[in-house]
Design a protein around this motif. Structure first.
Motif, PDB file in Angstrom:
ATOM      1  N   HIS A   1      -5.026  29.570  38.847  1.00  0.00           N
ATOM      2  CA  HIS A   1      -6.292  28.917  38.583  1.00  0.00           C
ATOM      3  C   HIS A   1      -6.892  27.872  39.896  1.00  0.00           C
ATOM      4  O   HIS A   1      -6.467  27.434  40.398  1.00  0.00           O
ATOM      5  N   LEU A   2      -8.727  27.996  39.459  1.00  0.00           N
ATOM      6  CA  LEU A   2      -9.260  26.899  40.735  1.00  0.00           C
ATOM      7  C   LEU A   2      -9.581  25.808  39.044  1.00  0.00           C
ATOM      8  O   LEU A   2      -9.877  25.636  38.055  1.00  0.00           O
ATOM      9  N   LEU A   3      -9.341  24.765  40.192  1.00  0.00           N
ATOM     10  CA  LEU A   3     -10.009  23.350  39.736  1.00  0.00           C
ATOM     11  C   LEU A   3     -11.331  23.793  40.215  1.00  0.00           C
ATOM     12  O   LEU A   3     -11.733  22.469  39.832  1.00  0.00           O
ATOM     13  N   ALA A   4     -11.659  23.347  41.300  1.00  0.00           N
ATOM     14  CA  ALA A   4     -13.429  23.061  41.980  1.00  0.00           C
ATOM     15  C   ALA A   4     -13.723  23.778  42.879  1.00  0.00           C
ATOM     16  O   ALA A   4     -12.525  24.454  44.091  1.00  0.00           O
ATOM     17  N   ASP A   5     -14.916  24.407  43.594  1.00  0.00           N
ATOM     18  CA  ASP A   5     -15.202  25.028  44.324  1.00  0.00           C
ATOM     19  C   ASP A   5     -16.467  24.747  45.517  1.00  0.00           C
ATOM     20  O   ASP A   5     -17.238  24.174  43.918  1.00  0.00           O
ATOM     21  N   GLY A   6     -16.485  24.667  46.177  1.00  0.00           N
ATOM     22  CA  GLY A   6     -17.578  24.061  47.250  1.00  0.00           C
ATOM     23  C   GLY A   6     -17.604  22.485  46.767  1.00  0.00           C
ATOM     24  O   GLY A   6     -17.337  22.162  47.599  1.00  0.00           O
ATOM     25  N   ILE A   7     -17.981  21.490  46.187  1.00  0.00           N
ATOM     26  CA  ILE A   7     -17.477  19.913  46.423  1.00  0.00           C
ATOM     27  C   ILE A   7     -16.407  19.835  45.725  1.00  0.00           C
ATOM     28  O   ILE A   7     -16.562  20.123  44.616  1.00  0.00           O
ATOM     29  N   VAL A   8     -15.197  19.870  46.359  1.00  0.00           N
ATOM     30  CA  VAL A   8     -14.234  18.580  45.731  1.00  0.00           C
ATOM     31  C   VAL A   8     -13.976  17.279  45.396  1.00  0.00           C
ATOM     32  O   VAL A   8     -14.745  16.344  46.606  1.00  0.00           O
ATOM     33  N   VAL A   9     -14.609  17.094  44.348  1.00  0.00           N
ATOM     34  CA  VAL A   9     -14.401  15.029  43.973  1.00  0.00           C
ATOM     35  C   VAL A   9     -13.688  14.494  44.099  1.00  0.00           C
ATOM     36  O   VAL A   9     -12.622  15.485  43.142  1.00  0.00           O
ATOM     37  N   LEU A  10     -13.046  13.798  44.781  1.00  0.00           N
ATOM     38  CA  LEU A  10     -11.897  12.688  44.237  1.00  0.00           C
ATOM     39  C   LEU A  10     -11.976  11.214  44.012  1.00  0.00           C
ATOM     40  O   LEU A  10     -13.237  10.631  44.640  1.00  0.00           O
ATOM     41  N   SER A  11     -11.397  11.039  42.876  1.00  0.00           N
ATOM     42  CA  SER A  11     -11.073  10.000  42.169  1.00  0.00           C
ATOM     43  C   SER A  11     -10.074   9.348  42.530  1.00  0.00           C
ATOM     44  O   SER A  11      -9.140   9.387  43.229  1.00  0.00           O
ATOM     45  N   GLY A  12     -10.050   7.413  42.132  1.00  0.00           N
ATOM     46  CA  GLY A  12      -9.094   7.041  42.101  1.00  0.00           C
ATOM     47  C   GLY A  12      -8.523   6.236  43.386  1.00  0.00           C
ATOM     48  O   GLY A  12      -8.072   5.180  43.908  1.00  0.00           O
ATOM     49  N   LEU A  13      -9.453   6.896  44.397  1.00  0.00           N
ATOM     50  CA  LEU A  13      -9.069   6.378  45.853  1.00  0.00           C
ATOM     51  C   LEU A  13      -8.907   4.944  45.937  1.00  0.00           C
ATOM     52  O   LEU A  13     -10.800   4.571  45.955  1.00  0.00           O
ATOM     53  N   PRO A  14      -8.781   3.744  46.529  1.00  0.00           N
ATOM     54  CA  PRO A  14      -7.286   4.501  47.447  1.00  0.00           C
ATOM     55  C   PRO A  14      -6.465   3.995  46.666  1.00  0.00           C
ATOM     56  O   PRO A  14      -5.630   3.993  47.558  1.00  0.00           O
ATOM     57  N   GLY A  15      -6.419   4.056  45.582  1.00  0.00           N
ATOM     58  CA  GLY A  15      -4.800   4.528  44.553  1.00  0.00           C
ATOM     59  C   GLY A  15      -5.055   6.161  44.999  1.00  0.00           C
ATOM     60  O   GLY A  15      -4.941   6.685  45.568  1.00  0.00           O
ATOM     61  N   PRO A  16      -4.155   6.219  42.923  1.00  0.00           N
ATOM     62  CA  PRO A  16      -3.347   8.213  43.119  1.00  0.00           C
ATOM     63  C   PRO A  16      -5.722   8.669  43.484  1.00  0.00           C
ATOM     64  O   PRO A  16      -6.360   8.333  42.287  1.00  0.00           O
ATOM     65  N   ALA A  17      -5.143   9.807  44.265  1.00  0.00           N
ATOM     66  CA  ALA A  17      -5.610  10.390  44.645  1.00  0.00           C
ATOM     67  C   ALA A  17      -5.926  11.732  43.653  1.00  0.00           C
ATOM     68  O   ALA A  17      -5.437  12.683  43.166  1.00  0.00           O
ATOM     69  N   LEU A  18      -7.412  11.472  42.517  1.00  0.00           N
ATOM     70  CA  LEU A  18      -6.983  13.042  41.637  1.00  0.00           C
ATOM     71  C   LEU A  18      -8.324  13.718  42.184  1.00  0.00           C
ATOM     72  O   LEU A  18      -9.156  13.097  42.124  1.00  0.00           O
ATOM     73  N   ILE A  19      -8.165  15.156  41.963  1.00  0.00           N
ATOM     74  CA  ILE A  19      -9.364  15.845  41.725  1.00  0.00           C
ATOM     75  C   ILE A  19     -10.028  16.332  40.678  1.00  0.00           C
ATOM     76  O   ILE A  19      -9.378  16.459  39.529  1.00  0.00           O
ATOM     77  N   LEU A  20     -11.385  15.862  40.020  1.00  0.00           N
ATOM     78  CA  LEU A  20     -12.189  16.199  39.305  1.00  0.00           C
ATOM     79  C   LEU A  20     -12.196  17.399  39.243  1.00  0.00           C
ATOM     80  O   LEU A  20     -12.764  18.330  40.292  1.00  0.00           O
ATOM     81  N   PRO A  21     -11.994  18.156  37.560  1.00  0.00           N
ATOM     82  CA  PRO A  21     -12.012  19.874  37.342  1.00  0.00           C
ATOM     83  C   PRO A  21     -14.272  19.799  37.938  1.00  0.00           C
ATOM     84  O   PRO A  21     -14.866  19.370  37.110  1.00  0.00           O
ATOM     85  N   GLY A  22     -14.023  20.606  38.120  1.00  0.00           N
ATOM     86  CA  GLY A  22     -15.752  20.857  39.182  1.00  0.00           C
ATOM     87  C   GLY A  22     -16.215  22.459  37.860  1.00  0.00           C
ATOM     88  O   GLY A  22     -15.109  23.088  36.722  1.00  0.00           O
ATOM     89  N   PRO A  23     -17.671  22.521  37.708  1.00  0.00           N
ATOM     90  CA  PRO A  23     -18.239  23.770  37.137  1.00  0.00           C
ATOM     91  C   PRO A  23     -17.464  24.693  37.298  1.00  0.00           C
ATOM     92  O   PRO A  23     -16.917  25.173  38.200  1.00  0.00           O
ATOM     93  N   ALA A  24     -17.004  25.560  36.514  1.00  0.00           N
ATOM     94  CA  ALA A  24     -16.749  26.993  36.623  1.00  0.00           C
ATOM     95  C   ALA A  24     -17.179  28.409  37.344  1.00  0.00           C
ATOM     96  O   ALA A  24     -18.206  27.966  37.376  1.00  0.00           O
ATOM     97  N   GLY A  25     -16.141  28.875  38.033  1.00  0.00           N
ATOM     98  CA  GLY A  25     -16.648  29.773  39.054  1.00  0.00           C
ATOM     99  C   GLY A  25     -16.299  29.537  40.621  1.00  0.00           C
ATOM    100  O   GLY A  25     -16.549  28.926  41.095  1.00  0.00           O
ATOM    101  N   LEU A  26     -16.087  30.639  41.348  1.00  0.00           N
ATOM    102  CA  LEU A  26     -16.518  30.282  42.591  1.00  0.00           C
ATOM    103  C   LEU A  26     -17.483  31.713  43.024  1.00  0.00           C
ATOM    104  O   LEU A  26     -16.996  32.431  42.989  1.00  0.00           O
TER     105      LEU A  26
END
Length: 282
Positions: free
Chosen positions: A130-155
């Motif tokens: 499954h796709l989580l994010a495409d184009g710009i992958v946004v990471l939150s939580g740094l410098p703690g746990p690195a989470l990838i936020l879900p992006g808009p649907a579609g590739l």
């Protein structure tokens, strides 16, 4: 462990003339960015066009008058530069790439434009991931746990690749990208909707000729420089946030997720070879 989806910064973009520049000197400026005293931002596109972003980073006015290719200038400003800028404003780390969920774990695919990230993602999606994010992958939580936020649907794929993978992913026919750039197609896909910690990072490096695939772990300074080169709007982000926070976030990310260079020969079998390698990871 998955977490509730955090919000990727959203910007309402309208088209029209930009407000005039104030008489007061800017707080800071760079080749493509000007930060005003009221914290609003003027952004200039490298291929023409410009936009004005309000201090809250929620509304922007875009003007592509005079650009040689207005559709391409609009795409670059509205869908690449502005979202990357908004991430830095909100303390998030934007990375050029695609994130795919494999066995409930998030894998980040990075690399220069044209390195095969989207083709590899399409191959993985065709295999049931499954796709989580495409184009710009946004990471939150740094410098703690690195989470990838879900992006808009579609590739987003180039037209020939979009047509090739549409049937395999069981998706509707690919649509022209919103900005109207004919060479790009937007392929609707199944979308993972919760944030996930990043398990591994693969940086793609495409060659003409040479070996089918070389797997090169990237550590130390080489790994850091490679990852920092994938950060969207890095120069503008340093002006907005300072270099130290971005340095700390990239270093923390590499401390939590191993970075591997995948140098591969360019051909139509490359996505399958790369997907085989990634699926075999422990």
């Amino acid at each position: 462990m998955a977490s509730a989806a955090a919000a990727v910064p959203e910007i309402t973009v309208t088209e029209g003339p930009l407000p005039p520049l104030p008489d007061a000197p800017p707080l800071d400026a760079g080749p493509l960015i000007r930060i005003e005293v009221d914290r609003s931002i003027r952004l200039t596109g490298p291929i023409g066009g410009a936009c004005h972003l309000d201090a809250a980073a929620t509304r922007a006015v875009l003007d592509t008058t005079g650009a040689a290719d207005p559709a391409a200038a609009r795409l670059l400003l509205a869908e690449d530069m502005l979202p990357g800028l908004a991430c830095h404003i909100h303390g998030l780390l934007p990375v050029s790439g695609t994130a795919v969920v494999i066995g409930g774990r998030a894998v980040l695919l990075a690399g220069a434009s044209g390195s095969g990230k989207s083709l590899l993602a399409a191959e993985l999606l065709a295999r049931g991931h499954h796709l989580l994010a495409d184009g710009i992958v946004v990471l939150s939580g740094l410098p703690g746990p690195a989470l990838i936020l879900p992006g808009p649907a579609g590739l987003t794929l180039h037209a020939d690749a979009g047509a090739r993978y549409a049937g395999r992913i069981n998706a509707p026919p690919p649509q022209i990208r919103r900005a109207g750039v004919p060479r790009l197609r937007h392929l609707p896909t199944a979308q993972h909707t919760t944030s996930l910690p990043v398990l591994a990072i693969f940086h793609l490096w495409q060659t003409i000729g040479g070996r089918d695939l070389e797997v090169l772990p990237a550590r130390g300074l080489k790994g850091f420089q490679t990852m920092e080169g994938n950060v969207r709007q890095l120069h503008e982000g340093r002006i907005l946030r300072g270099a130290r926070p971005i340095f700390a976030e990239v270093a923390a990310l590499l401390g939590r997720a191993p970075l591997t260079l995948l140098r591969h020969r360019r051909d139509w079998q490359a996505p399958a070879r790369l997907a085989d390698h990634i699926e075999a990871m422990p």
